[in-house]
Design a protein around this motif. Structure first.
Motif, mmCIF file in Angstrom:
data_model
loop_
_atom_site.group_PDB
_atom_site.id
_atom_site.type_symbol
_atom_site.label_atom_id
_atom_site.label_comp_id
_atom_site.label_asym_id
_atom_site.label_seq_id
_atom_site.Cartn_x
_atom_site.Cartn_y
_atom_site.Cartn_z
ATOM 1 N N THR A 175 0.851 -1.194 0.000
ATOM 2 C CA THR A 175 0.000 0.000 0.000
ATOM 3 C C THR A 175 0.885 1.242 0.000
ATOM 4 N N MET A 177 0.664 3.478 2.259
ATOM 5 C CA MET A 177 1.067 3.683 3.654
ATOM 6 C C MET A 177 2.253 2.808 4.035
ATOM 7 N N ASN A 181 5.655 4.195 5.466
ATOM 8 C CA ASN A 181 6.174 3.658 6.725
ATOM 9 C C ASN A 181 7.617 3.170 6.563
ATOM 10 N N TYR A 200 -1.353 14.587 3.917
ATOM 11 C CA TYR A 200 -2.356 13.522 3.899
ATOM 12 C C TYR A 200 -2.623 13.012 5.317
ATOM 13 N N GLY A 202 -3.467 10.139 6.534
ATOM 14 C CA GLY A 202 -2.849 8.874 6.910
ATOM 15 C C GLY A 202 -1.397 9.033 7.322
ATOM 16 N N ARG A 205 -1.284 10.611 10.800
ATOM 17 C CA ARG A 205 -1.547 9.595 11.830
ATOM 18 C C ARG A 205 -0.331 8.707 12.042
ATOM 19 N N LEU A 206 0.331 8.320 10.945
ATOM 20 C CA LEU A 206 1.489 7.434 11.039
ATOM 21 C C LEU A 206 2.603 8.053 11.877
ATOM 22 N N SER A 296 1.472 6.664 -3.845
ATOM 23 C CA SER A 296 0.433 5.663 -3.640
ATOM 24 C C SER A 296 0.019 5.229 -5.043
ATOM 25 N N SER A 452 -10.924 11.606 4.222
ATOM 26 C CA SER A 452 -9.503 11.295 4.047
ATOM 27 C C SER A 452 -8.616 11.868 5.141
ATOM 28 N N HIS A 453 -9.018 12.976 5.762
ATOM 29 C CA HIS A 453 -8.198 13.617 6.793
ATOM 30 C C HIS A 453 -8.878 13.606 8.159
ATOM 31 N N SER A 455 -8.730 11.486 10.426
ATOM 32 C CA SER A 455 -7.886 10.949 11.502
ATOM 33 C C SER A 455 -7.049 12.024 12.182
#
Length: 584
Positions: A175, A177, A181, A200, A202, A205-206, A296, A452-453, A455
Motif C-alpha cells: 500500500t 502507507m 512507513n 495527507y 494517513g 496519523r502514522l 500511492s 480522508s483527513h 484521523s
C-alpha cells in the motif's frame, strides 16, 4: 530551468544501447569523453547495480555485467557468506538515474520490455504467481528464492517506475502507507522529521501515533515558506528527514523542490517527496534534488480503483540498500498479481492523466466563476493579470509549480463558507462518486475533514471543515460540469433549509421532473429547452434577489418522453415568479 529544458539536455541513446532499450544502464552524459572513460574499473563503478552483486560487478568486464543484467537467471550468489543480510533480495538490475530517453513523455509508460530474458518474448509481462523458486545447488542462491524477497513480476514493475522517475532503484509495496512507513524506518531514536503542515491524513496519523513512539521528534512546518524551513533547522537538532507534498493534499500548497532540497542537503538532511498528486508523467522530484519520491500507486498508476499499492523510488545506492532491507525484513513487498495490474495500468497512465487534467482545468475555470465558491484551490489555474498584484503569492506559486511540473493535475478543492452547504453540494452530485482517494478514471468527491483527513484531530487540522475535494476523471467534461451546476442549484436552494424561490408553488409533476433531472439517464435524443424568466413590472421596480446559479440563463436537457412534464415545470416557474412579484 523549466522541466522541458532539462529534458532537452539529455543526450539520445547511443546506437549500441538502442537495441537494449531500458535493460542496460547508461553512463552519465557529463562524463562522456572524460579521461576516466577508458578505465575499465571506473567504467564498471559508474554502472550502478542497485544493492546486488556490487562486488561481483567490480571484478567483471562491462560486457559480462551487461549479460547478467539481460539474463537474471545466470546470476549466482554464494550461500556461504559471513553475513546473510548482505545477500541481495533481487537480481542485479540497472540504475535509471542517468537514463537517456529517446521517447516523448506520452510514449514512455507504453514502450517497456519488462522481461527481456524470456525466450518466448511475451507482449505482456507474465504473472509469476509462485511463493518459492528452486535453487541451483546447496551452495548457491539463484536470482530469486522467495517472493517476499523478490519476484520477476515485481522486478519488472520496479524497473519501469525507476525508469519513469529517473531513479537509481524503486521498490513496490502493498500500500501507499506501507511505502511511507518504510521511509520512516530510516529514522533512529532521537532523530527529528520535518513534515509539511498540509499533509495527507494517513501520514499525519502514522508519524504522530506510530513513528513518535520510537522517540522521534515530529515537527510540522509550512514547507512553502523557505524562511520557516531555515528557521526549523536552527531550532530543532538531529533533523534526518524533511517530508513534503507538492502540490499538497488537499489545499494544493506549492513548495519549491529545488530550493528546499538545497536547504536540506546543506544541513545533512534527506528530502522525501510524496508526489502522488502528480504521478511521474507530470512531475519527477528526483530531477529537482529530492532524495526519495513516494507514490500511492492505488491512484494514478492503477487508475481504476481496483488495486492497492505503493512505491518508493530512491536516488542512491545506499538508500536502495536500506529500503530493500526493510521491505524484505517486514514483508511489505507487493504481490505478483497486483504488480501485473499496475504494469497494465501504467500503459494508459499518460492518456488518462492528460485527459483528466484537461477536464480539471475546465472545471476549475467553471468553479472560479461561481459566487457560491469562496476559495478555489487548483495548481494549474494561472492568476489573471488584473489580480496578480493583489495576490502575488498565487502568481509566485504558479510559476514555481509550472517550473517543476507539466500541469496542474486533476485534483481540485474549494470552500463555500458553510459546512451545511458543502455537504448539500456533495450529496446532490450523481456522476461524482462520494469516496476517498483520487486518480481514478471516474470522478470522485469528498469532504476531507470528514473522510480522508478525519484521523487528524480537529485542533491540529489546517484545512477548513467546509472544504470539498474533487478528483476529476476522464468522463465528458460537459457532463461533469452539468452535474456540478445542478448540484449547486439544488444546494443553494437548501442553504437556509427552505425551498429555493423558483421551486415554490410548483405542482407535483414538476417537482418529480426536477428530481428526475438530477439523476443520470441512458443516452437518448434530447430536446434542448432554454428559457429566461422575464420579471414583471412590479419586479422591475423592486429588486428581487435572483437564485444564486452560475448564469441567469438556466439550461435544461429534457428527454422527449418527459416533454409534458417539462411544460408543467415551465408553467410552475412562471406561476412562482408571478406570486413572488405580487407578494413584493
Amino acid at each position: 530551468m523549466a522541466m522541458e529544458d532539462r529534458e532537452q539536455e539529455r543526450e539520445p541513446l547511443t546506437e549500441s544501447m538502442q537495441a537494449r532499450e531500458t535493460q542496460v544502464p547508461l553512463e552519465n552524459p557529463d562524463d562522456t569523453g572524460s579521461s576516466n572513460s577508458s578505465n575499465e574499473d571506473t567504467t564498471t563503478e559508474e554502472m550502478p547495480t542497485s544493492p546486488s552483486l556490487r562486488g561481483q560487478a567490480r571484478s567483471q568486464s562491462r560486457d559480462e555485467v551487461e549479460h547478467l543484467l539481460l539474463d537474471p537467471g545466470a546470476q549466482r550468489f554464494p550461500a556461504l557468506t559471513e553475513d546473510y543480510n548482505d545477500l541481495p533480495t533481487y537480481p542485479l538490475r540497472p540504475s535509471y538515474k542517468e537514463y537517456h530517453f529517446q521517447l516523448r513523455p506520452a510514449s514512455r509508460p507504453v514502450v517497456f520490455d519488462g522481461c527481456p530474458e524470456d525466450p518466448h518474448k511475451p507482449a505482456s509481462v507474465p504473472i509469476y504467481q509462485t511463493a518459492t523458486f528452486q535453487q541451483p545447488s546447496s551452495s548457491e542462491f539463484g536470482s530469486y528464492d522467495y517472493t517476499r524477497s523478490g519476484n520477476p513480476t515485481r522486478t519488472a514493475l520496479e524497473k519501469q517506475v525507476a525508469m519513469l522517475e529517473f531513479a537509481h532503484a524503486a521498490f513496490a509495496f502493498t500500500t501507499g502507507m506501507s511505502a511511507l512507513n518504510c521511509v520512516t524506518r530510516l529514522l533512529k531514536p532521537g532523530d527529528c522529521i520535518l513534515l509539511t503542515e498540509d499533509i495527507y491524513g494517513g501520514m499525519h496519523r502514522l508519524v504522530s501515533r506510530v513513528t513518535a513512539m520510537a522517540n522521534v521528534n515530529v515537527v510540522f512546518i509550512p514547507t512553502w515558506d523557505l524562511d520557516a524551513v531555515e528557521k526549523a533547522f536552527h531550532e530543532h537538532p538531529n533533523i534526518r528527514i524533511l517530508h513534503m507534498e507538492t502540490p499538497s493534499n488537499p489545499l494544493m500548497r506549492i513548495t519549491d523542490i529545488r530550493a528546499v532540497a538545497d536547504i536540506c542537503h546543506a544541513n545533512g538532511c534527506l528530502l522525501t517527496v510524496d508526489s502522488t498528486m502528480m504521478s511521474p508523467h507530470l512531475q519527477q522530484p528526483l530531477n529537482h534534488g529530492a532524495d526519495i519520491v513516494i507514490h500511492s500507486m492505488t491512484k494514478f498508476f492503477g487508475g481504476h480503483s481496483d488495486t492497492m499499492g505503493g512505491v518508493v523510488a530512491v536516488a542512491t545506492e545506499e538508500l536502495a540498500k536500506q529500503i530493500s532491507f526493510f521491505q524484505n525484513a517486514e514483508g511489505t513487498g507487493l504481490g505478483p498479481f497486483d504488480c501485473w495490474l499496475f504494469l497494465r495500468g501504467i500503459k494508459t497512465l499518460a492518456i488518462r492523466v492528460e485527459r483528466a487534467q484537461e477536464n480539471a482545468h475546465a472545471i476549475a475555470a467553471f468553479l472560479k466563476r461561481q459566487s457560491v465558491v469562496k476559495k478555489l484551490y487548483y495548481a494549474g489555474l494561472e492568476p489573471r493579470q488584473d489580480t496578480m498584484k493583489l495576490n502575488e503569492q498565487a502568481a509566485k506559486d504558479f510559476k514555481i509549480h509550472m517550473g517543476q511540473a507539466r500541469g496542474g493535475g486533476s485534483v481540485i478543492s474549494f470552500t463555500t463558507g458553510s459546512t451545511t452547504l458543502s455537504r448539500c453540494i456533495v450529496d446532490s452530485l450523481h456522476l461524482y462518486k462520494l469516496t476517498v482517494s483520487f486518480g481514478s478514471c471516474n470522478s470522485l468527491v469528498e469532504m476531507p475533514a470528514y473522510l480522508s483527513h478525519a484521523s487528524i484531530p480537529a485542533e491540529e487540522r489546517t484545512l477548513p471543515e467546509d472544504l470539498i475535494r474533487l478528483s476529476i476523471g476522464i468522463e465528458d467534461v460537459n457532463d461533469l460540469i452539468d452535474d456540478l451546476q445542478k448540484a449547486l442549484l439544488i444546494a443553494t436552494g437548501k442553504k437556509l433549509n427552505e425551498e429555493p424561490p423558483l421551486r415554490k408553488g410548483l405542482n407535483l409533476e414538476a417537482k418529480k421532473l426536477m428530481k428526475n433531472m438530477t439523476k443520470p439517464e441512458a443516452p437518448s435524443v434530447h430536446s434542448h429547452i432554454k428559457f429566461k424568466a422575464t420579471p414583471s413590472r412590479s419586479m422591475k421596480k423592486k429588486k428581487v434577489k435572483k437564485l444564486d446559479v452560475t448564469e441567469d440563463l438556466i439550461s435544461l436537457n429534457i428527454d422527449k418522453n418527459h416533454f409534458k412534464l417539462a411544460i408543467a415545470f415551465i408553467t410552475g416557474v412562471a406561476c412562482s415568479v408571478a406570486i413572488l412579484s405580487m407578494k413584493k
